[in-house]
Scaffold this motif. Structure first.
Motif, PDB file in Angstrom:
ATOM      1  N   THR A  98       0.853  -1.183   0.000  1.00 59.86           N
ATOM      2  CA  THR A  98       0.000   0.000   0.000  1.00 59.86           C
ATOM      3  C   THR A  98       0.892   1.237   0.000  1.00 59.86           C
ATOM      4  O   THR A  98       2.125   1.134   0.051  1.00 59.86           O
ATOM      5  N   GLU A  99       0.284   2.416  -0.062  1.00 59.42           N
ATOM      6  CA  GLU A  99       1.078   3.654  -0.049  1.00 59.42           C
ATOM      7  C   GLU A  99       1.884   3.761   1.238  1.00 59.42           C
ATOM      8  O   GLU A  99       3.061   4.132   1.222  1.00 59.42           O
ATOM      9  N   GLU A 100       1.266   3.398   2.360  1.00 56.66           N
ATOM     10  CA  GLU A 100       1.981   3.421   3.639  1.00 56.66           C
ATOM     11  C   GLU A 100       3.053   2.345   3.675  1.00 56.66           C
ATOM     12  O   GLU A 100       4.146   2.560   4.208  1.00 56.66           O
ATOM     13  N   ALA A 107       4.757   1.186   1.108  1.00 58.37           N
ATOM     14  CA  ALA A 107       5.883   1.631   0.286  1.00 58.37           C
ATOM     15  C   ALA A 107       6.748   2.632   1.047  1.00 58.37           C
ATOM     16  O   ALA A 107       7.989   2.630   0.940  1.00 58.37           O
ATOM     17  N   GLU A 108       6.098   3.490   1.833  1.00 63.33           N
ATOM     18  CA  GLU A 108       6.853   4.466   2.642  1.00 63.33           C
ATOM     19  C   GLU A 108       7.719   3.753   3.680  1.00 63.33           C
ATOM     20  O   GLU A 108       8.886   4.119   3.900  1.00 63.33           O
TER      21      GLU A 108
END
Length: 497
Positions: free
Chosen positions: A64-66, A68-69
């Protein structure tokens, strides 16, 4: 048509492959978006049997975007640990960081840090270990590099629960050679032209096969409003029952025919300006059947025909006032008076469906104008039982079989009944109409024989239309807020008879 270079490269790859190629692999090999390859597949399919393409679905894990961070910067708990120096960090300072709140609870559960609430400068956080291993980031990096199979299902589900991973369904095409496979694409003609026939060139050309199951272009045409569709169904029911339609083309009516002829007193609240629209020009009507008007005046002010009347000073000025008709019963009164003028009375069955006007407050269920459906039967010796029987027959044709009748009051009917039907959806009884037997004070001044009775009932057209088409606000059915697309798309009305 898709990009010619992409189509040619796709055909070359299919030619070189023994069993076939996957569209995702082709997109990856060409460095192109997968959707571009899908477009090339669709274009080739339109040419016939050049290729065969089977749609396949596969699931894989993605960050998810989180997630990937975290794969780039580390987990929240690891970043909290790195933010705490050897001398400790005030809890208030840590909570100012974007990852502080989530990372603090995770780092505490991992026993990487401790909280000293009794510290003289306020609650302070200290490290409890020298170094840590950021397993969350390592697991996410495995997924990112395509090695998610090395993780156990339990580990994947934990990361999914933290909204760091998501399971993605990917659709792709498995592409193989078709029966007419060729790496050279010849454009197929879409239509046979007069020039091709004249020159004979059609013999060398390839034509696209006709799709005889394709839908034609919908012709431009008018559309009936849902109200008109339901009105047609009601009208058909009346005609099937042997009723004759009354002429209802006069929206403007005098107070005499709208109220006085129906034995409705001139001081009745319905005749006030807050309930009725009065005309300014022409304000008054002047043509009335004089002998009939005199009889109406007498029965109002003095009584007669077995009635004591209302005992008030009936005024012609009040009866002359022109209004927008408040009900189609005014039309019924005119028709019954016309019937009474015949040399010999003949039984009749009348109906009308048309617009009426009331000075109503506008809301979700009320408008200043609406449609009234009315049925009238005049014959010798009609009783309340006849009225109930006709109502059962009428509403059965509408698909309404469970009926109840409740006594009510109307100025011009006695006895009067409200009609209720059991609503299967709402699981309760709801009012569907009003009915009654016209009073002698209304009928006898017209000149009808004493042993003739007239039964009548009415309901609105808007309410059943709203129920039929699932419309909750009447302003979405009638008026300037109507969505015209709803009118275009609304199906044919078929009442469940």
């Amino acid at each position: 048509m898709a990009d010619a270079g992409v189509v040619e490269e796709l055909l070359r790859r299919v030619e070189r492959a023994d069993g076939g190629v996957d569209s995702l692999d082709v997109a990856s090999g060409l460095g192109e978006e997968h959707q571009l390859i899908v477009g090339a597949v669709k274009s080739l399919q339109a040419l016939g049997d050049v290729i065969s393409a089977e749609l396949r679905s596969s699931k894989h894990w993605a960050l998810t975007e989180e997630g990937a961070e975290i794969a780039e910067q580390g987990s929240h708990e690891a970043r909290v640990f790195r933010s705490v120096p050897s001398e400790g960090l005030a809890q208030a300072e840590l909570m100012k960081l974007s990852f502080g709140k989530i990372g603090f609870s995770k780092a505490m559960s991992n026993k990487w840090i401790r909280l000293d609430k009794a510290h003289e400068g306020g609650p302070r956080i200290f490290r409890t270990v020298e170094s840590i291993e950021d397993q969350v980031r390592e697991k996410l990096l495995l997924v990112q590099t395509g090695s998610s199979s090395e993780l156990e299902e339990k580990e994947k589900n934990e990361l999914k629960k933290r909204k760091l991973l998501s399971e993605v369904t990917v659709k792709s095409y498995w592409i193989t050679r078709g029966s007419s496979f060729s790496t050279t694409i010849t454009k197929q003609e879409a239509e046979l032209t007069p020039e091709m026939v004249a020159s004979g060139s059609w013999r060398e050309k390839k034509f696209k096969p006709y799709n005889f199951e394709a839908m034609g272009v919908a012709p431009d045409c008018g559309h009936l409003h849902p109200l008109l569709k339901v009105r047609t169904q009601f009208r058909q029911i009346f005609l099937e029952m042997g009723f004759t339609e009354m002429p209802t083309n006069n929206f403007i009516e005098s107070s005499f025919w709208n109220f006085d002829s129906l034995f409705q007193p001139q001081q009745h609240p319905a005749r006030d300006q807050h309930d009725t629209f009065f005309l300014a020009d022409p304000a008054l009507a002047h043509e009335f059947p004089q002998d009939y008007l005199d009889r109406v005046k007498r029965v109002h002010s003095e009584g007669g025909y077995g009635s004591q009347g209302y005992k008030y000073d009936w005024r012609i000025e009040e009866a002359q006032k022109n209004i927008l008709r408040t009900h189609t019963t005014a039309v019924s009164a005119r028709m019954l008076y016309k019937l009474a003028q015949q040399e010999k009375f003949t039984p009749v069955k009348y109906f009308s469906i048309d617009r009426v006007f009331r000075n109503e407050t506008l809301d979700a269920t009320h408008l200043a104008e609406f449609h009234q459906i009315e049925g009238v039967v005049a014959d010798y010796g009609l009783t309340l039982g006849d009225l109930m029987g006709v109502l059962h027959q009428f509403f059965t044709k509408l698909g309404i079989t469970k009926l109840r009748f409740k006594p009510a009051y109307n100025p011009y009917t006695e006895p009067s009944m409200e009609v209720f039907s059991y609503h299967e959806g709402l699981k309760k009884w709801v009012e569907v109409g009003n009915s009654g037997v016209f009073r002698p004070e209304m009928l006898l001044p017209m000149g009808l024989p004493e042993d003739v009775s007239v039964i009548a009932w009415g309901l609105s057209l808007e309410r059943p239309t709203m129920i039929k088409y699932g419309i909750n606000n009447i302003r979405e059915l009638v008026g300037h807020k109507v969505n015209l697309q709803m009118v275009y798309d609304s199906p044919i009305c078929r009442l469940d008879s």
